[in-house]
Motif scaffolding. Structure first.
Motif, PDB file in Angstrom:
ATOM      1  N   ASN A 161       0.818  -1.214   0.000  1.00 33.11           N
ATOM      2  CA  ASN A 161       0.000   0.000   0.000  1.00 33.11           C
ATOM      3  C   ASN A 161       0.854   1.268   0.000  1.00 33.11           C
ATOM      4  OD1 ASN A 161      -2.439   1.409   0.170  1.00 33.11           O
ATOM      5  ND2 ASN A 161      -2.340   1.514   2.388  1.00 33.11           N
ATOM      6  N   ARG A 162       2.065   1.217  -0.528  1.00 36.43           N
ATOM      7  CA  ARG A 162       2.978   2.352  -0.449  1.00 36.43           C
ATOM      8  C   ARG A 162       2.846   3.300  -1.631  1.00 36.43           C
ATOM      9  NH1 ARG A 162       8.493  -0.422   1.889  1.00 36.43           N
ATOM     10  NH2 ARG A 162       7.714  -0.695   3.994  1.00 36.43           N
ATOM     11  N   ASP A 163       3.028   4.593  -1.335  1.00 34.46           N
ATOM     12  CA  ASP A 163       3.075   5.610  -2.383  1.00 34.46           C
ATOM     13  C   ASP A 163       4.346   5.435  -3.202  1.00 34.46           C
ATOM     14  OD1 ASP A 163       0.787   6.776  -1.404  1.00 34.46           O
ATOM     15  OD2 ASP A 163       1.834   8.316  -0.246  1.00 34.46           O
ATOM     16  N   ASP A 164       4.344   5.993  -4.404  1.00 33.39           N
ATOM     17  CA  ASP A 164       5.540   5.932  -5.254  1.00 33.39           C
ATOM     18  C   ASP A 164       6.734   6.648  -4.636  1.00 33.39           C
ATOM     19  OD1 ASP A 164       4.191   4.463  -7.155  1.00 33.39           O
ATOM     20  OD2 ASP A 164       3.672   6.224  -8.374  1.00 33.39           O
ATOM     21  N   ASN A 165       6.461   7.700  -3.855  1.00 36.19           N
ATOM     22  CA  ASN A 165       7.558   8.482  -3.277  1.00 36.19           C
ATOM     23  C   ASN A 165       8.015   7.959  -1.914  1.00 36.19           C
ATOM     24  OD1 ASN A 165       5.246   9.280  -1.891  1.00 36.19           O
ATOM     25  ND2 ASN A 165       5.905  11.398  -1.699  1.00 36.19           N
ATOM     26  N   PHE A 166       7.388   6.916  -1.403  1.00 29.76           N
ATOM     27  CA  PHE A 166       7.714   6.371  -0.086  1.00 29.76           C
ATOM     28  C   PHE A 166       9.177   5.921  -0.040  1.00 29.76           C
ATOM     29  CE2 PHE A 166       8.203   2.901   2.914  1.00 29.76           C
ATOM     30  CZ  PHE A 166       7.567   3.388   4.036  1.00 29.76           C
ATOM     31  N   ASN A 167       9.871   6.292   1.041  1.00 30.22           N
ATOM     32  CA  ASN A 167      11.256   5.869   1.230  1.00 30.22           C
ATOM     33  C   ASN A 167      11.449   5.463   2.680  1.00 30.22           C
ATOM     34  OD1 ASN A 167      14.015   5.596   1.565  1.00 30.22           O
ATOM     35  ND2 ASN A 167      14.514   7.298   0.229  1.00 30.22           N
ATOM     36  N   ALA A 168      11.466   4.166   2.947  1.00 31.29           N
ATOM     37  CA  ALA A 168      11.594   3.661   4.321  1.00 31.29           C
ATOM     38  C   ALA A 168      12.888   4.126   4.978  1.00 31.29           C
ATOM     39  CB  ALA A 168      11.515   2.139   4.325  1.00 31.29           C
ATOM     40  N   PHE A 169      13.920   4.381   4.183  1.00 32.46           N
ATOM     41  CA  PHE A 169      15.199   4.811   4.752  1.00 32.46           C
ATOM     42  C   PHE A 169      15.183   6.268   5.193  1.00 32.46           C
ATOM     43  CE2 PHE A 169      16.456   1.090   2.258  1.00 32.46           C
ATOM     44  CZ  PHE A 169      17.088   0.369   3.257  1.00 32.46           C
ATOM     45  N   ALA A 170      14.105   6.989   4.905  1.00 27.86           N
ATOM     46  CA  ALA A 170      13.974   8.357   5.391  1.00 27.86           C
ATOM     47  C   ALA A 170      13.612   8.366   6.876  1.00 27.86           C
ATOM     48  CB  ALA A 170      12.927   9.115   4.579  1.00 27.86           C
ATOM     49  N   SER A 171      13.224   7.228   7.412  1.00 22.70           N
ATOM     50  CA  SER A 171      12.901   7.110   8.835  1.00 22.70           C
ATOM     51  C   SER A 171      13.560   5.847   9.375  1.00 22.70           C
ATOM     52  CB  SER A 171      11.384   7.028   9.035  1.00 22.70           C
ATOM     53  OG  SER A 171      11.081   6.862  10.400  1.00 22.70           O
ATOM     54  N   THR A 172      14.703   6.029   9.982  1.00 20.90           N
ATOM     55  CA  THR A 172      15.434   4.904  10.578  1.00 20.90           C
ATOM     56  C   THR A 172      15.759   5.241  12.028  1.00 20.90           C
ATOM     57  OG1 THR A 172      17.476   5.800   9.660  1.00 20.90           O
ATOM     58  CG2 THR A 172      16.406   4.040   8.402  1.00 20.90           C
ATOM     59  N   PRO A 173      14.768   5.137  12.919  1.00 25.73           N
ATOM     60  CA  PRO A 173      14.966   5.565  14.307  1.00 25.73           C
ATOM     61  C   PRO A 173      16.050   4.791  15.059  1.00 25.73           C
ATOM     62  CG  PRO A 173      12.890   4.401  14.066  1.00 25.73           C
ATOM     63  CD  PRO A 173      13.428   4.610  12.685  1.00 25.73           C
ATOM     64  N   PHE A 174      16.364   3.602  14.624  1.00 23.62           N
ATOM     65  CA  PHE A 174      17.404   2.811  15.269  1.00 23.62           C
ATOM     66  C   PHE A 174      18.662   2.705  14.412  1.00 23.62           C
ATOM     67  CE2 PHE A 174      13.523   1.276  17.307  1.00 23.62           C
ATOM     68  CZ  PHE A 174      13.889   1.256  18.644  1.00 23.62           C
ATOM     69  N   GLY A 175      18.724   3.460  13.337  1.00 27.88           N
ATOM     70  CA  GLY A 175      19.834   3.316  12.415  1.00 27.88           C
ATOM     71  C   GLY A 175      19.566   2.149  11.481  1.00 27.88           C
ATOM     72  N   HIS A 176      20.603   1.777  10.733  1.00 31.63           N
ATOM     73  CA  HIS A 176      20.428   0.703   9.761  1.00 31.63           C
ATOM     74  C   HIS A 176      21.779   0.070   9.468  1.00 31.63           C
ATOM     75  CE1 HIS A 176      18.558  -1.484   6.482  1.00 31.63           C
ATOM     76  NE2 HIS A 176      19.584  -1.148   5.722  1.00 31.63           N
ATOM     77  N   GLY A 177      21.737  -1.169   9.055  1.00 28.68           N
ATOM     78  CA  GLY A 177      22.952  -1.853   8.614  1.00 28.68           C
ATOM     79  C   GLY A 177      23.839  -2.290   9.765  1.00 28.68           C
ATOM     80  N   PRO A 178      25.132  -2.342   9.530  1.00 29.14           N
ATOM     81  CA  PRO A 178      26.050  -2.893  10.536  1.00 29.14           C
ATOM     82  C   PRO A 178      26.128  -2.066  11.817  1.00 29.14           C
ATOM     83  CG  PRO A 178      27.274  -2.060   8.637  1.00 29.14           C
ATOM     84  CD  PRO A 178      25.817  -1.984   8.294  1.00 29.14           C
ATOM     85  N   ARG A 179      25.690  -0.815  11.778  1.00 26.05           N
ATOM     86  CA  ARG A 179      25.740   0.013  12.977  1.00 26.05           C
ATOM     87  C   ARG A 179      24.354   0.278  13.563  1.00 26.05           C
ATOM     88  NH1 ARG A 179      29.959   1.201   9.975  1.00 26.05           N
ATOM     89  NH2 ARG A 179      31.984   1.456  10.925  1.00 26.05           N
ATOM     90  N   VAL A 180      23.409  -0.597  13.273  1.00 30.97           N
ATOM     91  CA  VAL A 180      22.073  -0.468  13.840  1.00 30.97           C
ATOM     92  C   VAL A 180      22.176  -0.562  15.368  1.00 30.97           C
ATOM     93  CG1 VAL A 180      21.482  -2.935  13.758  1.00 30.97           C
ATOM     94  CG2 VAL A 180      19.671  -1.225  13.576  1.00 30.97           C
ATOM     95  N   CYS A 181      21.301   0.112  16.064  1.00 31.48           N
ATOM     96  CA  CYS A 181      21.289   0.098  17.528  1.00 31.48           C
ATOM     97  C   CYS A 181      21.215  -1.338  18.044  1.00 31.48           C
ATOM     98  CB  CYS A 181      20.095   0.899  18.035  1.00 31.48           C
ATOM     99  SG  CYS A 181      19.858   0.832  19.815  1.00 31.48           S
ATOM    100  N   VAL A 182      22.115  -1.685  18.962  1.00 29.86           N
ATOM    101  CA  VAL A 182      22.134  -3.054  19.480  1.00 29.86           C
ATOM    102  C   VAL A 182      20.885  -3.365  20.304  1.00 29.86           C
ATOM    103  CG1 VAL A 182      24.642  -3.266  19.447  1.00 29.86           C
ATOM    104  CG2 VAL A 182      23.508  -2.404  21.503  1.00 29.86           C
TER     105      VAL A 182
END
Length: 177
Positions: free
Chosen positions: A105-126
């Motif tokens: 149900n996502r809009d075309d402009n939706f970007n999940a990486f615009a909201s990363t409250p815990f960070g992302h990838g190898p440095r994500v919050c433990v």
């Protein structure tokens, strides 16, 4: 706060809880993974009311970011409190819409990486998984017994070392029995 301020969304979540574990059922890891609307409510609440202004890193190697060359050793900060509310990434960014996190149900402009409250990838919050599990259990157990209500002014945030509410939060818990 967001569920109390949006009784229609709270009711959708309560119905998911009833259909998954019932009004008095016990929470299991399997049950939590089935409660997709619960996860969407958490994600949307964290998008609207971030716990941190953003995150920062020192670039480990030369990169190109948004068309700009960023040399190794440069300090780069991502202000998720700003990108989380950017209309380029989220339609009606001021609205509490857990449904926006439904992949079908996502809009075309939706970007999940615009909201990363815990960070992302190898440095994500433990503590990400622990925090999300604790919040999930708390919300489920509260909603099994109570309906949340909030009648105050719209909640805002102030920036300290971490983000904090700009006023006391007074919720009313109405017994479901």
């Amino acid at each position: 706060y967001n569920l109390a301020s949006h009784p229609d969304k709270q009711e959708l979540l309560y119905q998911e809880i009833l259909s998954t574990i019932g009004p008095t059922g016990h929470i299991t890891e399997h049950a939590l993974t089935k409660m997709r609307y619960l996860g969407r409510c958490l994600q949307e609440s964290q998008r609207l009311l971030n716990s941190a202004f953003g995150s920062a890193r020192i670039v480990q190697h030369d990169i190109t970011l948004g068309g700009y060359h960023i040399p190794k050793g440069t300090f780069v900060a991502a202000a998720s409190t700003i990108s989380s509310m950017d209309e380029r990434f989220f339609h009606n960014p001021d609205m509490f819409l857990p449904e926006r996190w439904d992949r079908s149900n996502r809009d075309d402009n939706f970007n999940a990486f615009a909201s990363t409250p815990f960070g992302h990838g190898p440095r994500v919050c433990v503590g990400k998984r622990i925090a999300q599990a604790e919040l999930s259990v708390l919300i489920v157990k509260i909603l099994q017994k109570y309906r949340l209500e909030y009648e105050g002014e719209e909640m805002g945030q102030i920036s300290t070392a971490v983000m904090a509410p700009d006023r006391d939060l007074v919720l009313k818990l109405v017994n479901r029995n």
